[in-house]
Scaffold this active site. Sequence first.
Site, mmCIF file in Angstrom:
data_model
loop_
_atom_site.group_PDB
_atom_site.id
_atom_site.type_symbol
_atom_site.label_atom_id
_atom_site.label_comp_id
_atom_site.label_asym_id
_atom_site.label_seq_id
_atom_site.Cartn_x
_atom_site.Cartn_y
_atom_site.Cartn_z
ATOM 1 N N HIS A 70 48.341 39.189 34.935
ATOM 2 C CA HIS A 70 49.611 39.396 35.629
ATOM 3 C C HIS A 70 50.687 39.419 34.552
ATOM 4 O O HIS A 70 50.542 38.736 33.525
ATOM 5 C CB HIS A 70 49.940 38.227 36.557
ATOM 6 C CG HIS A 70 48.929 37.929 37.611
ATOM 7 N ND1 HIS A 70 47.823 37.154 37.405
ATOM 8 C CD2 HIS A 70 48.885 38.284 38.922
ATOM 9 C CE1 HIS A 70 47.134 37.038 38.522
ATOM 10 N NE2 HIS A 70 47.747 37.725 39.464
ATOM 11 N N ASP A 73 51.382 35.980 33.388
ATOM 12 C CA ASP A 73 50.357 35.244 32.623
ATOM 13 C C ASP A 73 50.681 35.349 31.144
ATOM 14 O O ASP A 73 50.357 34.467 30.345
ATOM 15 C CB ASP A 73 48.961 35.842 32.825
ATOM 16 C CG ASP A 73 48.482 35.767 34.256
ATOM 17 O OD1 ASP A 73 48.992 34.922 34.999
ATOM 18 O OD2 ASP A 73 47.602 36.570 34.627
ATOM 19 N N MET A 104 42.661 46.069 33.108
ATOM 20 C CA MET A 104 43.396 45.983 34.374
ATOM 21 C C MET A 104 44.635 45.097 34.190
ATOM 22 O O MET A 104 44.605 44.129 33.444
ATOM 23 C CB MET A 104 42.484 45.391 35.449
ATOM 24 C CG MET A 104 43.103 45.170 36.802
ATOM 25 S SD MET A 104 43.960 43.576 36.969
ATOM 26 C CE MET A 104 42.761 42.608 37.875
ATOM 27 N N GLU A 197 43.906 44.891 46.850
ATOM 28 C CA GLU A 197 43.031 43.732 47.070
ATOM 29 C C GLU A 197 43.413 43.025 48.369
ATOM 30 O O GLU A 197 44.523 42.525 48.516
ATOM 31 C CB GLU A 197 43.163 42.765 45.885
ATOM 32 C CG GLU A 197 42.343 41.490 46.048
ATOM 33 C CD GLU A 197 42.432 40.585 44.825
ATOM 34 O OE1 GLU A 197 42.909 41.046 43.759
ATOM 35 O OE2 GLU A 197 42.028 39.416 44.938
ATOM 36 N N LYS A 199 43.068 40.093 51.394
ATOM 37 C CA LYS A 199 42.730 38.676 51.599
ATOM 38 C C LYS A 199 43.266 38.297 52.977
ATOM 39 O O LYS A 199 44.382 38.673 53.328
ATOM 40 C CB LYS A 199 43.398 37.831 50.509
ATOM 41 C CG LYS A 199 43.018 36.358 50.548
ATOM 42 C CD LYS A 199 43.629 35.606 49.358
ATOM 43 C CE LYS A 199 43.197 34.146 49.355
ATOM 44 N NZ LYS A 199 43.764 33.400 48.226
ATOM 45 N N GLU A 233 37.231 41.308 46.778
ATOM 46 C CA GLU A 233 36.868 40.028 46.161
ATOM 47 C C GLU A 233 35.846 39.322 47.039
ATOM 48 O O GLU A 233 36.034 39.189 48.257
ATOM 49 C CB GLU A 233 38.108 39.155 45.984
ATOM 50 C CG GLU A 233 37.740 37.736 45.537
ATOM 51 C CD GLU A 233 38.915 36.901 45.080
ATOM 52 O OE1 GLU A 233 39.783 37.436 44.375
ATOM 53 O OE2 GLU A 233 38.950 35.708 45.432
ATOM 54 N N HIS A 236 37.250 36.554 49.338
ATOM 55 C CA HIS A 236 38.182 36.993 50.384
ATOM 56 C C HIS A 236 37.439 37.584 51.575
ATOM 57 O O HIS A 236 37.785 37.324 52.730
ATOM 58 C CB HIS A 236 39.171 38.017 49.823
ATOM 59 C CG HIS A 236 40.041 37.464 48.739
ATOM 60 N ND1 HIS A 236 40.983 38.215 48.092
ATOM 61 C CD2 HIS A 236 40.114 36.224 48.195
ATOM 62 C CE1 HIS A 236 41.612 37.457 47.195
ATOM 63 N NE2 HIS A 236 41.080 36.253 47.232
ATOM 64 N N ASP A 261 36.508 41.859 42.181
ATOM 65 C CA ASP A 261 36.755 40.464 41.797
ATOM 66 C C ASP A 261 35.519 39.642 42.165
ATOM 67 O O ASP A 261 35.242 39.395 43.344
ATOM 68 C CB ASP A 261 37.986 39.906 42.529
ATOM 69 C CG ASP A 261 39.294 40.351 41.871
ATOM 70 O OD1 ASP A 261 39.245 41.171 40.930
ATOM 71 O OD2 ASP A 261 40.354 39.876 42.309
ATOM 72 N N ASP A 271 40.109 29.641 49.958
ATOM 73 C CA ASP A 271 39.646 30.464 48.836
ATOM 74 C C ASP A 271 39.214 29.543 47.694
ATOM 75 O O ASP A 271 40.045 29.000 46.974
ATOM 76 C CB ASP A 271 40.817 31.356 48.394
ATOM 77 C CG ASP A 271 40.431 32.388 47.355
ATOM 78 O OD1 ASP A 271 39.232 32.643 47.183
ATOM 79 O OD2 ASP A 271 41.343 32.939 46.721
ATOM 80 N N ASP A 273 37.266 30.155 44.952
ATOM 81 C CA ASP A 273 37.241 30.700 43.585
ATOM 82 C C ASP A 273 36.157 30.063 42.722
ATOM 83 O O ASP A 273 36.379 29.744 41.543
ATOM 84 C CB ASP A 273 38.609 30.521 42.897
ATOM 85 C CG ASP A 273 39.655 31.490 43.433
ATOM 86 O OD1 ASP A 273 39.286 32.636 43.732
ATOM 87 O OD2 ASP A 273 40.821 31.097 43.568
ATOM 88 N N ASP A 303 37.145 36.694 38.919
ATOM 89 C CA ASP A 303 38.392 36.095 39.404
ATOM 90 C C ASP A 303 38.022 34.760 40.048
ATOM 91 O O ASP A 303 37.863 34.656 41.262
ATOM 92 C CB ASP A 303 39.081 37.020 40.412
ATOM 93 C CG ASP A 303 40.436 36.457 40.834
ATOM 94 O OD1 ASP A 303 40.896 35.492 40.203
ATOM 95 O OD2 ASP A 303 41.022 36.978 41.798
HETATM 96 C C1 GCO Z 1 43.893 34.993 44.827
HETATM 97 C C2 GCO Z 1 43.698 36.392 44.310
HETATM 98 C C3 GCO Z 1 44.298 36.620 42.963
HETATM 99 C C4 GCO Z 1 44.370 38.098 42.623
HETATM 100 C C5 GCO Z 1 45.164 38.283 41.400
HETATM 101 C C6 GCO Z 1 45.132 39.676 40.869
HETATM 102 O O1 GCO Z 1 43.280 34.701 45.829
HETATM 103 O O2 GCO Z 1 44.649 34.229 44.223
HETATM 104 O O3 GCO Z 1 42.332 36.646 44.296
HETATM 105 O O4 GCO Z 1 43.574 35.927 41.995
HETATM 106 O O5 GCO Z 1 43.115 38.651 42.463
HETATM 107 O O6 GCO Z 1 46.469 37.920 41.707
HETATM 108 O O7 GCO Z 1 45.735 40.525 41.711
HETATM 109 MN MN MN Z 2 41.304 38.235 43.384
HETATM 110 MN MN MN Z 3 41.130 35.038 45.434
#
Ligand code: GCO
Ligand code: MN
Ligand code: MN
Length: 406
Positions: A70, A73, A104, A197, A199, A233, A236, A261, A271, A273, A303
């Site tokens: 991002h 970041d 990306m 993307e 979610k 993802e 998601h 992702d 989520d 992760d 991700d």
């Molecule tokens: C989340 C998302 C993020 C995006 C990222 C890139 O659930 O926080 O998955 O990690 O993927 O912001 O667009």
């Molecule tokens: Mn993501």
């Molecule tokens: Mn995510």
Amino acid sequence: MSQRPTNSTSPSRYPNDRFVPRPEDHFTFGLWTVGNPGRDPFGLAVREVMSSVKIVRELAKLGAYGVNLHDEDLIPFGSSTAERDKIVRDFKGALAETGMKVPMATTNLFSQPVFREGAFTSNDAAVRALALQKTMRSIDLGVELGASVYVFWGGREGLETNACKDPRDAVKRFREAINFLCEYSRDSGYDLKFALEAKPNEPRGDIFLPTTGHMLAFIYTLEHPEMVGVNPEVAHEQMSGLDFSHAVGQAIEAGKLFHIDLNGQKPGRYDQDLRFASEDQKGAFFLVKLLEDSRWDGMRHFDSHPYRTEDEQGVWDFAYYSMRSYLILKDKVARFHADPEIKQILATLEKRSTTQVAGVGPTFKYDKKSAAALKAHTFDTTAMASVGYEYERLDQLTTEVLLGVR
Ligand code: GCO
Ligand code: MN
Ligand code: MN
């Protein structure tokens, strides 16, 4: 974990076998993933914030291909032009030194308080304008770093109460923003693809365009649908209770899988992760099988976040094991395809699927004559229904491949 001799791409901590990640495997990590200091809604950070330069160097040692980011970041919100230029120069230095790439890039449209009500879909026109400005600047940064895919994750593009917004307006505003940015990218002479993307929720109570399927339908309403695809993802889609590889399969079939992702998720949770393939190994296997069987040529991007329990070494373990698990599953895919009993069941299925019946098939394209012949044909449905499909055996064999006994 076994202790084996090391080579240059395999630090001594990790096994030196055929699952050693290499740049040609195209593994990438978000700066925000390994760089996550472990803050959560209930607790403070548990790790030091690592510099982007350090992350690039460490991931390069582990065999990754690149990093994604991002805008924020890399460049803290509100930095001056001089600060920005210095940060970008140092970061580019690390990329040049290691050969790491930035395939990306994306925009942070969720952290700053000004985006509390959304960005592209905000009820405040000034916020929508700011979101476009921030994204244009961030696109410039991504292109400068070599990115060819630009991701849109609508973190705050949602609501808690439906009283505040008509969902039709949200979709219209999101469309307007993507159309605007497609034009911006084209007008700037950039060769960028946009990946949307989805979610379903978190951080908002509900997020608009909540699944990859919604995103795919939305894309065809855009002015430049050819520029826009999806970034599904694992977590998601599973939060929505859906089979991830089906969403990915539909995207690949439509030529719309522009990015992915990879992570892990338990059903029915926030989520999480989690590290790729640390949960639902069977789902992960079918995903890897799909990506490999279709020879999808995009990045294998992770991700996910290291457990909050980890210190810095745990972060690198997490990164290494993400890549290692992908390679192990890729090996399982090869075993699946080479297994004589699985092959035989699949060959029987193939035969069943490619037989001509009543002068039509195995693919069906309308013409008057064959439609008339088909209408008049009598099917022996009793005979047809009497032959099973052997899927219990097929699944057991697949399971045994995964459990390591085949
Ligand atoms: C989340 C998302 C993020 C995006 C990222 C890139 O659930 O926080 O998955 O990690 O993927 O912001 O667009
Ligand atoms: Mn993501
Ligand atoms: Mn995510």
